[in-house]
Structures are given as structure tokens and as C-alpha cells.
Design a protein around this motif. Sequence first.
Motif, PDB file in Angstrom:
ATOM      1  N   ALA A  14      39.387  49.190  28.616  1.00 33.95           N
ATOM      2  CA  ALA A  14      38.353  48.487  27.591  1.00 33.95           C
ATOM      3  C   ALA A  14      37.181  46.998  27.880  1.00 33.95           C
ATOM      4  CB  ALA A  14      39.085  48.361  26.310  1.00 33.95           C
ATOM      5  N   SER A  15      38.431  46.477  28.865  1.00 26.75           N
ATOM      6  CA  SER A  15      37.868  44.859  28.210  1.00 26.75           C
ATOM      7  C   SER A  15      36.559  45.079  29.875  1.00 26.75           C
ATOM      8  CB  SER A  15      39.344  43.872  29.063  1.00 26.75           C
ATOM      9  OG  SER A  15      39.689  43.851  27.768  1.00 26.75           O
ATOM     10  N   VAL A  16      36.714  46.130  31.070  1.00 28.97           N
ATOM     11  CA  VAL A  16      35.842  46.126  31.410  1.00 28.97           C
ATOM     12  C   VAL A  16      34.753  46.519  31.482  1.00 28.97           C
ATOM     13  CG1 VAL A  16      35.665  47.122  33.961  1.00 28.97           C
ATOM     14  CG2 VAL A  16      38.273  46.079  33.724  1.00 28.97           C
ATOM     15  N   GLU A  17      34.477  47.851  30.434  1.00 35.91           N
ATOM     16  CA  GLU A  17      33.733  48.094  29.837  1.00 35.91           C
ATOM     17  C   GLU A  17      32.738  46.807  29.506  1.00 35.91           C
ATOM     18  OE1 GLU A  17      31.878  51.408  29.718  1.00 35.91           O
ATOM     19  OE2 GLU A  17      33.666  52.205  31.584  1.00 35.91           O
ATOM     20  N   ARG A  18      33.456  46.417  28.609  1.00 35.83           N
ATOM     21  CA  ARG A  18      32.957  45.243  27.905  1.00 35.83           C
ATOM     22  C   ARG A  18      32.072  44.089  28.464  1.00 35.83           C
ATOM     23  NH1 ARG A  18      37.111  45.660  23.846  1.00 35.83           N
ATOM     24  NH2 ARG A  18      38.172  44.554  24.674  1.00 35.83           N
ATOM     25  N   PHE A  19      32.392  44.091  29.488  1.00 36.84           N
ATOM     26  CA  PHE A  19      32.951  42.879  30.353  1.00 36.84           C
ATOM     27  C   PHE A  19      31.290  43.408  31.486  1.00 36.84           C
ATOM     28  CE2 PHE A  19      32.644  42.129  35.594  1.00 36.84           C
ATOM     29  CZ  PHE A  19      32.482  40.891  35.241  1.00 36.84           C
ATOM     30  N   SER A  20      31.109  44.353  31.623  1.00 38.73           N
ATOM     31  CA  SER A  20      30.301  44.769  32.604  1.00 38.73           C
ATOM     32  C   SER A  20      28.767  45.600  31.720  1.00 38.73           C
ATOM     33  CB  SER A  20      31.201  46.039  33.428  1.00 38.73           C
ATOM     34  OG  SER A  20      31.365  46.404  33.669  1.00 38.73           O
ATOM     35  N   GLN A  21      28.937  45.881  30.749  1.00 39.43           N
ATOM     36  CA  GLN A  21      27.872  45.548  29.587  1.00 39.43           C
ATOM     37  C   GLN A  21      27.535  44.421  29.599  1.00 39.43           C
ATOM     38  OE1 GLN A  21      26.549  48.686  28.800  1.00 39.43           O
ATOM     39  NE2 GLN A  21      27.705  49.251  30.094  1.00 39.43           N
ATOM     40  N   ARG A  22      28.532  43.331  29.048  1.00 39.26           N
ATOM     41  CA  ARG A  22      27.225  42.178  28.994  1.00 39.26           C
ATOM     42  C   ARG A  22      27.235  41.691  30.120  1.00 39.26           C
ATOM     43  NH1 ARG A  22      32.841  40.631  24.573  1.00 39.26           N
ATOM     44  NH2 ARG A  22      32.815  42.235  23.333  1.00 39.26           N
ATOM     45  N   HIS A  23      28.338  40.725  30.739  1.00 42.73           N
ATOM     46  CA  HIS A  23      27.521  40.405  31.990  1.00 42.73           C
ATOM     47  C   HIS A  23      27.153  40.862  33.575  1.00 42.73           C
ATOM     48  CE1 HIS A  23      29.707  37.481  29.933  1.00 42.73           C
ATOM     49  NE2 HIS A  23      30.655  38.087  30.190  1.00 42.73           N
ATOM     50  N   VAL A  24      27.373  41.937  34.019  1.00 42.91           N
ATOM     51  CA  VAL A  24      27.111  42.546  35.134  1.00 42.91           C
ATOM     52  C   VAL A  24      25.781  43.743  34.905  1.00 42.91           C
ATOM     53  CG1 VAL A  24      27.601  44.405  36.400  1.00 42.91           C
ATOM     54  CG2 VAL A  24      29.427  43.741  35.575  1.00 42.91           C
ATOM     55  N   PRO A  60      27.654  33.191  40.513  1.00 35.12           N
ATOM     56  CA  PRO A  60      29.335  32.473  39.006  1.00 35.12           C
ATOM     57  C   PRO A  60      30.108  32.542  38.348  1.00 35.12           C
ATOM     58  CG  PRO A  60      28.293  30.950  41.049  1.00 35.12           C
ATOM     59  CD  PRO A  60      27.273  32.183  40.361  1.00 35.12           C
ATOM     60  N   ALA A  61      29.209  32.536  37.607  1.00 34.61           N
ATOM     61  CA  ALA A  61      29.851  33.019  35.690  1.00 34.61           C
ATOM     62  C   ALA A  61      29.701  34.463  35.392  1.00 34.61           C
ATOM     63  CB  ALA A  61      28.327  32.956  34.731  1.00 34.61           C
ATOM     64  N   VAL A  62      29.980  35.468  36.396  1.00 36.12           N
ATOM     65  CA  VAL A  62      30.128  36.967  36.184  1.00 36.12           C
ATOM     66  C   VAL A  62      31.593  37.030  36.787  1.00 36.12           C
ATOM     67  CG1 VAL A  62      29.837  39.100  37.340  1.00 36.12           C
ATOM     68  CG2 VAL A  62      28.311  38.034  36.714  1.00 36.12           C
ATOM     69  N   LEU A  63      31.949  36.026  38.342  1.00 34.99           N
ATOM     70  CA  LEU A  63      33.574  36.329  38.273  1.00 34.99           C
ATOM     71  C   LEU A  63      33.883  35.432  37.410  1.00 34.99           C
ATOM     72  CD1 LEU A  63      32.781  35.843  42.098  1.00 34.99           C
ATOM     73  CD2 LEU A  63      32.802  37.913  41.161  1.00 34.99           C
ATOM     74  N   GLU A  64      33.427  34.449  36.809  1.00 36.93           N
ATOM     75  CA  GLU A  64      34.717  33.338  36.257  1.00 36.93           C
ATOM     76  C   GLU A  64      35.091  34.563  34.994  1.00 36.93           C
ATOM     77  OE1 GLU A  64      35.344  30.467  36.152  1.00 36.93           O
ATOM     78  OE2 GLU A  64      34.992  30.611  38.514  1.00 36.93           O
ATOM     79  N   LEU A 108      39.148  37.332  32.175  1.00 35.32           N
ATOM     80  CA  LEU A 108      40.205  39.203  32.025  1.00 35.32           C
ATOM     81  C   LEU A 108      41.519  39.310  32.366  1.00 35.32           C
ATOM     82  CD1 LEU A 108      37.035  41.599  31.258  1.00 35.32           C
ATOM     83  CD2 LEU A 108      37.497  39.706  29.818  1.00 35.32           C
ATOM     84  N   GLY A 109      41.870  38.247  32.997  1.00 32.82           N
ATOM     85  CA  GLY A 109      42.858  38.900  34.109  1.00 32.82           C
ATOM     86  C   GLY A 109      42.527  39.576  35.096  1.00 32.82           C
ATOM     87  N   LEU A 110      41.574  39.817  35.737  1.00 34.31           N
ATOM     88  CA  LEU A 110      40.978  40.926  37.116  1.00 34.31           C
ATOM     89  C   LEU A 110      41.282  40.511  38.185  1.00 34.31           C
ATOM     90  CD1 LEU A 110      37.498  42.197  35.512  1.00 34.31           C
ATOM     91  CD2 LEU A 110      40.218  43.223  35.423  1.00 34.31           C
ATOM     92  N   PHE A 111      41.317  39.159  38.565  1.00 32.86           N
ATOM     93  CA  PHE A 111      41.586  38.805  39.422  1.00 32.86           C
ATOM     94  C   PHE A 111      43.543  38.904  40.033  1.00 32.86           C
ATOM     95  CE2 PHE A 111      37.835  38.069  39.997  1.00 32.86           C
ATOM     96  CZ  PHE A 111      37.687  37.785  41.369  1.00 32.86           C
ATOM     97  N   GLY A 112      44.035  38.841  38.400  1.00 31.94           N
ATOM     98  CA  GLY A 112      45.817  38.666  39.156  1.00 31.94           C
ATOM     99  C   GLY A 112      46.554  40.272  38.618  1.00 31.94           C
ATOM    100  N   ARG A 166      41.713  30.739  40.080  1.00 27.98           N
ATOM    101  CA  ARG A 166      41.329  29.229  40.239  1.00 27.98           C
ATOM    102  C   ARG A 166      40.887  29.503  42.051  1.00 27.98           C
ATOM    103  NH1 ARG A 166      42.840  23.973  41.432  1.00 27.98           N
ATOM    104  NH2 ARG A 166      45.170  24.801  42.244  1.00 27.98           N
ATOM    105  N   LEU A 167      42.644  30.353  42.626  1.00 38.49           N
ATOM    106  CA  LEU A 167      41.666  30.070  44.004  1.00 38.49           C
ATOM    107  C   LEU A 167      41.555  31.926  44.194  1.00 38.49           C
ATOM    108  CD1 LEU A 167      45.034  28.843  45.445  1.00 38.49           C
ATOM    109  CD2 LEU A 167      42.940  27.794  45.509  1.00 38.49           C
ATOM    110  N   VAL A 168      40.358  32.435  45.373  1.00 39.26           N
ATOM    111  CA  VAL A 168      40.317  33.378  45.640  1.00 39.26           C
ATOM    112  C   VAL A 168      40.993  34.007  46.709  1.00 39.26           C
ATOM    113  CG1 VAL A 168      38.159  35.224  46.458  1.00 39.26           C
ATOM    114  CG2 VAL A 168      38.386  33.601  44.715  1.00 39.26           C
ATOM    115  N   ALA A 169      41.081  34.531  47.392  1.00 37.67           N
ATOM    116  CA  ALA A 169      42.050  35.763  48.099  1.00 37.67           C
ATOM    117  C   ALA A 169      41.029  36.289  49.452  1.00 37.67           C
ATOM    118  CB  ALA A 169      42.962  36.237  48.269  1.00 37.67           C
ATOM    119  N   CYS A 170      40.898  35.965  50.940  1.00 39.42           N
ATOM    120  CA  CYS A 170      40.433  37.813  51.778  1.00 39.42           C
ATOM    121  C   CYS A 170      40.872  36.981  52.577  1.00 39.42           C
ATOM    122  CB  CYS A 170      38.685  36.231  52.426  1.00 39.42           C
ATOM    123  SG  CYS A 170      39.630  35.033  53.769  1.00 39.42           S
ATOM    124  N   PHE A 171      41.027  38.657  53.685  1.00 36.77           N
ATOM    125  CA  PHE A 171      41.358  39.413  54.402  1.00 36.77           C
ATOM    126  C   PHE A 171      40.514  39.055  56.112  1.00 36.77           C
ATOM    127  CE2 PHE A 171      42.643  42.563  57.455  1.00 36.77           C
ATOM    128  CZ  PHE A 171      43.810  42.673  57.150  1.00 36.77           C
TER     129      PHE A 171
END
Length: 543
Positions: A40-50, A63-67, A72-76, A142-147
Motif C-alpha cells: 500500500a505504501s509503494v502504491e501511494r509512493f508511486s502515485q505521488r513521486h514516480v 534524488p528526492a524520489v529515492l529519498e 518507506l523502508g524499501l532499502f531495508g 544512508r548507504l546504498v549497495a551495488c554489485f
Amino acid sequence: MAPLADPFRRVLSNFAACARSALGDARDAEEADTVRALEASVERFSQRHVDPARIDADARIDPAVLEAAKGLGLFGMTIPQEFGGAGLSMKAACRVMRCLGRHNASVGVSIGLHNGLGLRGLIHLGTPEQKQRYLPDLATGRLVACFCATESGAGSEIAAIRTSAVEDGDQFVLSGEKIYVTNGGFADLATVPARTPGLGGSRRGLTLFLVPLNLAGVSRGREEHKLGIKGSSTCTLHFDEVRLPRSAILGEVSRGLDHLAHILEWGRTLMAAGCVGLMQSALEKTLFQVTNRKQFGRVIGEFGMVREKIAAMRGRLHALESAMRLSTALDEEGPGGIPQESLVLKLACTEWAWAAADEAVQLHGGSGYIEETGVARLLRDIRITRIFEGANEVLRFHLASAAFAWDAGELAGLRLAPLMDAALRPEAERFDGLLQSLATALAEQKKAHGIKVFVRQMAQRRVASAVASLYLSLCVLARAQGEIAAGSADDALLDLTRHVLGELAAAAQYELSSFDEGRDGLASRVAARECERAGCALKEKTA
């Protein structure tokens, strides 16, 4: 050496439990509540920010979109709760990734890469000290990972990696270049496989390292100009004699290839889930088109060929959802993971999502070719998925090689029909017959070609495609059995089940009846002459 366990035996040996696991997108009721809230949070986030069109046109994600996503805790979501994350299972994380993928592939890839390939090595292999140092900040974003695995000379062939980490006292000196790094433009921490000659007694072993990207000697190339997923960051990372402490080693020394197998299972599966989300978007856009667009006095959804396409899209989506649920539940069973099942998911999800995006363009007619419609973007965004996380041709090789290591006799003895409700027993009996045909084909190919069966790639393609079709069939039947047992199966579900099973059975039958050495030799000769005309004489006469 004991034969490799096959995924069919794994499911059929505990079919009732597998049938129940195919009914939901979480490991238990508590996690299901968390997933519903996140979705539900992703739906609201997507409608408002994406804004997908803006992301595509700007070739960047604001960057505000990723912030907002971090908030929402999506990076964790895949990080254990003890480190500040949601601690989602693979199954639950896939459900969230489907939701992200349905709204925008660039945002989905950026978040999915962080949670999958970027984090999985640290979560699975990290020492307590490594986890405590990095995971809390990675959970908040606060940190973002890559591979970083791909190199100019090492794509799907990970063993060809040339980046090296050489011991120098109590440190390692990392040197090399990694290309096409997703999140590379803004990531803070990288998982880097590097060759470590002599370490752990291995002359050619790979070792994984955790590399903070603010260290001296790390530099980033320009952002790549891509066909699709334009908003995601993709660049080259240069490592010029970067000094790393011994504590940067992730997992066991010289065991990098083994460790990567587990990491890639997660990465491929989360990526496949994003493809299912994009496929759902393609179906939704297509349904709006065919129920509103009129030609010859009727909405085009009235026409038989259009109905056929819609049915195929919906049936395939049902099969992929079923396979995603069942396979990710198997991941919870123990340390063995889902090495073969994740290959099927990656192959099927990427190829059927591409087909769905292509049909969406087709059924939109000329407007589908116009960027403003948004349908063409789906086609561009999905194309990369058949290439990255392992090219599909290479993954078919791996899946077929695994199949040739199964016990064909035991495979031939497996039976689903006695376990299936009468309503779908004919479909189960057809499945049993095709599974026996697969076992026969494996045995005949091994008998005819011996060890060379592992290099006969045209035959391997057929085997892998048949395995994929049959595994998807088993997942669809398991889900149907679970629905019947739960009293929730209706005519619509049974029709959908029978429809997609018919397609999958036909695909498996076609592949299993297409072993033809004469035709393979003909294709090899035609290709060899073309390559010779281009200035390269192929060494092998057949393939």
C-alpha cells in the motif's frame, strides 16, 4: 558422485505443503500483514513521486524520489530486523518487487539491485562485525549497495574475471575495472569479486570483497546511454591500487564462485519478480486499450485473435505468479536454496514479460509505437532482463547441464496424478507422461553422446526449455490443488489453469520431439560459413 536432486522430486515429495505455499506471498500471517502495508505504501509512493515518462526523458531518477523510497523502508526490506530492516523472506520481497516493477522499471531495478545482489553477500556471508558496521545504514538507505562482477572480458563467464586483489602485508591491493555497474553512480558500498592468486592455496580462486567506494583509488566513469531503464544508474567503476584491510574479505577466501551462486539466486529471483510486475502493467494497459478501442463497430476485445493474446498474457502471468510463490517458499526450507528453480524463474519471467510488452505494443496499434503512450517504454525497459544477471542462453546451458546430472530413472518414476484432485487429474496425467518423456530424452542423449552431451548446446536448449515448461506446469498444478483444498477454486481458476497448462504442455512436447542431429548439423554449417565470410573460421564443426 551422487546424482543432482531434481526440482520435480523436491515438489512431489511434499506436494500438499507445496500446494499450500503457492497460495500466498508471505511466509506467515505476520509477514503477510507487513507485505500488505508495504505494498500500500509503494502504491501511494508511486502515485505521488514516480513519473515514468519524466524519468525516461531525463535519464535519471530525481534524488528526492529515492529519498522518499528510503523513508518507506524499501532499502531495508531484506535486511534482518536486528539491524533495522524489515527482514522479509525472499517470497515477501518478491511481492514488493512486483509492485515496484509494475509502476516503473528504473526505480524497481535501483531498489531491487540494492536489496538483492547488493546486499545478499553481506547478509548471508558477513561477519558479525561487518554486519554491524554496514547493515544499519544500508537499511535506512544512508548507504546504498551495488554489485560489481562484469568486466570487458568477463560477462556471463564470471570465472574469466581479471580484477585482482594482491596481498601486501596485512592488506590487499585491489586493481581492475568493472563495467555496467547498476547503482554505480551513487552507491557507497560494493561487493566485488576479484582474483586472489595463491590465497587459500588456490592459484585461480576468486574472493569476494566489501569495498567502500569513498576509498582512495576508486573512480567512476560516465553514466551509460541505454536503450531502456534509463533512469537507473549504470557506469564503470575503476579500482586503481585500492588498499583494503583483511576485514574486507566477504566469506571464505578463494570460494567466491561458490558464494556467488547463492547471491545470484537472490538477485535473479528479485529481478524476475520485477519482470512479473512489468508484465502486469502491460496486461493492464492492454486491457484498457482492447475494451475501449473500436474498429468495425466493435471494441477490438471482441475479436478472436485479440482474445487469444489476452488469454495467453493472463495465463502466463498466472503461471509465473504460481512459480514465484512455490519456488521462493522452497528457499525457506534449508541451505540448499533454489539454484535450478531460480534459473527457470529468470528465463520464464524475462521472456514472457518481453512477449507481453511486445503484444501490448501490437494491440495498441500505431499508438503503441508512440512514446507518449508509455507502452513502448515497457518494451525498451524489459529488453535488458534477458541479458543481465546471466544471459538467458548461458542460463539454459546451466539448467540443461543440471538436468543431465539428474537420475533419469528416478525422474521417470515420479507421478503427480495420484496426488491431484479429480477435476485436474487429466492434466496431471498428461504432465506425468511428459515428465517420463523428459527422463527418456535425458537418458537417450547421455547414452548417445556420453560426456559430450554437456557441449551439445542445441540439444541443451531443448532440454532446458522442456524443463522450464514442465516445472512451470507443476507449479500451476500445485497452486490449483491448494485452491481446491482450500475451497477457493472456481470455474474461472480452473479455466485459467487448463488454458496455460495446454500452452506449457505443447511447448514441452515440441521441444522433446525436436531432437534432430541432421537439422542441428545443418544450422551449424550455415552459421560456420557466415562466420567464415565475416573473417572468422570456427574451430568446431558442430554445436
